[in-house]
Design a protein around this motif. Sequence first.
Motif, short mmCIF file in Angstrom:
data_model
loop_
_atom_site.label_atom_id
_atom_site.label_comp_id
_atom_site.label_asym_id
_atom_site.label_seq_id
_atom_site.Cartn_x
_atom_site.Cartn_y
_atom_site.Cartn_z
N GLY A 150 0.82 -1.22 0.00
CA GLY A 150 0.00 0.00 0.00
C GLY A 150 0.85 1.26 0.00
O GLY A 150 0.51 2.25 -0.67
N VAL A 151 1.97 1.24 0.74
CA VAL A 151 2.86 2.40 0.76
C VAL A 151 3.50 2.61 -0.60
O VAL A 151 3.54 3.74 -1.13
CB VAL A 151 3.95 2.22 1.84
N VAL A 152 4.00 1.53 -1.21
CA VAL A 152 4.65 1.65 -2.53
C VAL A 152 3.67 2.16 -3.57
O VAL A 152 3.96 3.12 -4.31
CB VAL A 152 5.24 0.29 -2.96
N LEU A 153 2.49 1.55 -3.63
CA LEU A 153 1.50 1.98 -4.62
C LEU A 153 0.98 3.39 -4.32
O LEU A 153 0.69 4.16 -5.24
CB LEU A 153 0.32 0.99 -4.67
N GLY A 154 0.88 3.73 -3.03
CA GLY A 154 0.45 5.07 -2.67
C GLY A 154 1.41 6.13 -3.17
O GLY A 154 1.01 7.17 -3.71
N LEU A 155 2.72 5.87 -3.00
CA LEU A 155 3.72 6.84 -3.43
C LEU A 155 3.82 6.91 -4.96
O LEU A 155 3.87 8.00 -5.53
CB LEU A 155 5.09 6.47 -2.84
N VAL A 156 3.88 5.75 -5.60
CA VAL A 156 4.14 5.72 -7.05
C VAL A 156 2.88 6.03 -7.86
O VAL A 156 2.92 6.85 -8.79
CB VAL A 156 4.71 4.35 -7.46
N VAL A 157 1.78 5.40 -7.51
CA VAL A 157 0.55 5.57 -8.28
C VAL A 157 -0.33 6.67 -7.70
O VAL A 157 -0.80 7.57 -8.42
CB VAL A 157 -0.24 4.23 -8.34
N GLY A 158 -0.55 6.62 -6.38
CA GLY A 158 -1.46 7.57 -5.75
C GLY A 158 -1.00 9.01 -5.88
O GLY A 158 -1.80 9.90 -6.21
N LYS A 159 0.28 9.26 -5.61
CA LYS A 159 0.80 10.63 -5.70
C LYS A 159 0.67 11.16 -7.12
O LYS A 159 0.23 12.29 -7.35
CB LYS A 159 2.27 10.65 -5.27
N THR A 160 1.06 10.35 -8.10
CA THR A 160 1.03 10.81 -9.49
C THR A 160 -0.38 11.12 -9.94
O THR A 160 -0.65 12.21 -10.48
CB THR A 160 1.65 9.74 -10.41
N ILE A 161 -1.30 10.18 -9.72
CA ILE A 161 -2.69 10.38 -10.14
C ILE A 161 -3.33 11.53 -9.36
O ILE A 161 -4.05 12.36 -9.93
CB ILE A 161 -3.49 9.08 -9.96
N GLY A 162 -3.06 11.60 -8.06
CA GLY A 162 -3.68 12.63 -7.23
C GLY A 162 -3.26 14.03 -7.64
O GLY A 162 -4.11 14.92 -7.84
N ILE A 163 -1.95 14.26 -7.78
CA ILE A 163 -1.47 15.61 -8.12
C ILE A 163 -1.85 15.98 -9.55
O ILE A 163 -2.35 17.08 -9.81
CB ILE A 163 0.05 15.69 -7.91
N PHE A 164 -1.63 15.05 -10.48
CA PHE A 164 -1.96 15.35 -11.88
C PHE A 164 -3.47 15.55 -12.04
O PHE A 164 -3.92 16.53 -12.66
CB PHE A 164 -1.48 14.23 -12.79
N ALA A 183 4.82 12.73 -10.77
CA ALA A 183 5.54 11.49 -10.47
C ALA A 183 6.73 11.76 -9.56
O ALA A 183 7.03 10.98 -8.66
CB ALA A 183 6.00 10.83 -11.77
N LEU A 184 7.41 12.89 -9.78
CA LEU A 184 8.56 13.27 -8.94
C LEU A 184 8.13 13.51 -7.50
O LEU A 184 8.87 13.21 -6.56
CB LEU A 184 9.21 14.52 -9.52
N ALA A 185 6.91 14.02 -7.32
CA ALA A 185 6.40 14.27 -5.96
C ALA A 185 6.12 12.98 -5.21
O ALA A 185 5.85 13.01 -4.00
CB ALA A 185 5.13 15.12 -6.03
N GLY A 186 6.19 11.84 -5.90
CA GLY A 186 6.02 10.56 -5.22
C GLY A 186 7.22 10.15 -4.40
O GLY A 186 7.19 9.10 -3.75
N ILE A 187 8.27 10.95 -4.42
CA ILE A 187 9.44 10.68 -3.58
C ILE A 187 9.10 11.17 -2.17
O ILE A 187 9.16 12.36 -1.87
CB ILE A 187 10.69 11.39 -4.12
N GLY A 188 8.70 10.27 -1.32
CA GLY A 188 8.34 10.64 0.04
C GLY A 188 9.33 10.00 1.00
O GLY A 188 9.28 8.79 1.22
N PHE A 189 10.22 10.76 1.55
CA PHE A 189 11.29 10.17 2.35
C PHE A 189 11.22 10.64 3.79
O PHE A 189 10.74 9.92 4.66
CB PHE A 189 12.64 10.53 1.72
N THR A 190 11.66 11.86 4.06
CA THR A 190 11.83 12.31 5.45
C THR A 190 10.55 12.19 6.26
O THR A 190 10.50 11.50 7.29
CB THR A 190 12.32 13.77 5.46
N VAL A 191 9.48 12.87 5.83
CA VAL A 191 8.24 12.88 6.62
C VAL A 191 7.55 11.51 6.56
O VAL A 191 6.94 11.08 7.54
CB VAL A 191 7.30 13.99 6.12
N SER A 192 7.68 10.80 5.44
CA SER A 192 7.09 9.45 5.36
C SER A 192 7.74 8.50 6.36
O SER A 192 7.05 7.70 7.01
CB SER A 192 7.27 8.89 3.94
#
Length: 468
Positions: A313-327, A355-364
């Motif tokens: 869920g975390v992987v798909l949330g970052l890669v797919v969810g972030k991209t679809i949500g922001i776009f 897609a670049l915004a799917g990089i969630g590191f520090t706060v994630s």
Amino acid sequence: MATPTPAPPSPRRPFLGRLPLPERNYLTNALRTETVGGVILLVAAVAALVWANTFGSSYSSVSHFHFGPGVLGLHLSVAHWAADGLLAVFFFVAGVELKRELVAGELRDPKAAALPVVAALCGMAVPALVYTLVTVVGDGSTGGWAVPTATDIAFALAVLAVIGTSLPAALRAFLLTLAVVDDLFAILIIAVFFTENIDFVALIGAFAGLAVFYLLLRFDVRGWYVYVPLALVIWGLMYNSGIHATIAGVAMGLMLRCTRREGEEHSPGERIEHLVRPLSAGLAVPLFALFSAGVSLSGGALAGVFTRPETLGVVLGLVVGKTIGIFGGTWLATRFTRAELNKDLAWADVFAVAALAGIGFTVSLLIGELAFAGDDDMINEIKASVLIGSLIAAVVSGVLLKLRVRRYRALFDAEELDEDASGIPDIYEQDDPEYHLRMAALYEKKAAEHRRLAQVAGAASSKPDSPA
């Protein structure tokens, strides 16, 4: 009776258009520091992975080593100091950034702010929804729904630095504004959903300290020796209140004045941010990464990332969810407002930035520790999923941005061109009559030089050959 003439429609606002020159200059300076800090962050993350997977016992010993005044409730581990202490510096800078955006940046105008705010909200809601759906279907824990909602601007800019993409200023500003709004809502998530027990005495003390901090600022009291000790007291009280201590950093950042008074070259907020940002990007965040990114990456652990519902869920949330949500949020906002995409860019560029915004590191990583507190195995797997998801997002966005790198470089070069050496890019001077006079003089000087060289060449070619 004459029919009243209808008012002409208001002009459509450009989306990702040219930034005002002061905003461009601020953005350039801020992103330069963040990019360098992002590279240091990458090095720290790699060092943590190598350390944890080669000398795991020493990594664990150092991370869990406790120090600090126990009588004040601050006898914490090294990893705890990094997460609660050093990240307060990061969130202080985020607070200043947010304040500046609200009073002098993209968020000042509600109509202009609608796009990045909607995009950021959708870029948090869709990943949370993706995570929840995956865990519900897979019969996992929904407690980590907030993990894939955060964007790491330093890590994203480090990826840009590595792949060498010269993004136009408007795209970089959009990414930065997204991250600022993202940080704001991440802070609210931490404060609301990850606060269990509150010590109201300590909380009242923290608010009293914040009130003193505010009054000192309003009376223009100066001196780091006043504010730093007070900030430490506020931070300590906030930590002991049960609310995550990084909230103190945000609150103090929001109190700084970020508007310029007559005769000021920079506001107090800009000056302090300029001083503190290198400390945040170059020390605080990398040290947090060093003691948070050290996860075991054995074959079984990596395979588990794609089989456990929480980590998948975390992987798909970052890669797919972030991209679809922001776009999707950006497209919908432009569809139902009078915003029009910059003619020099395409929707593919917005998709790449999403897609670049799917990089969630520090706060994630921070939210992962809070969401699964007490379950070390799950925390380790969630951290691994954040790293893998961020890596996939970085690769995907890198490929997408590379496809348009020539176009970006042309736009970037046009923004930087300063033929008359005035210190101001020519694109910002095109409506200035003095600019045209300078350019005419420059071209005349160049033409005269060409004529002189042509005359010299002609005279040389007309001379008779020398006798042998």
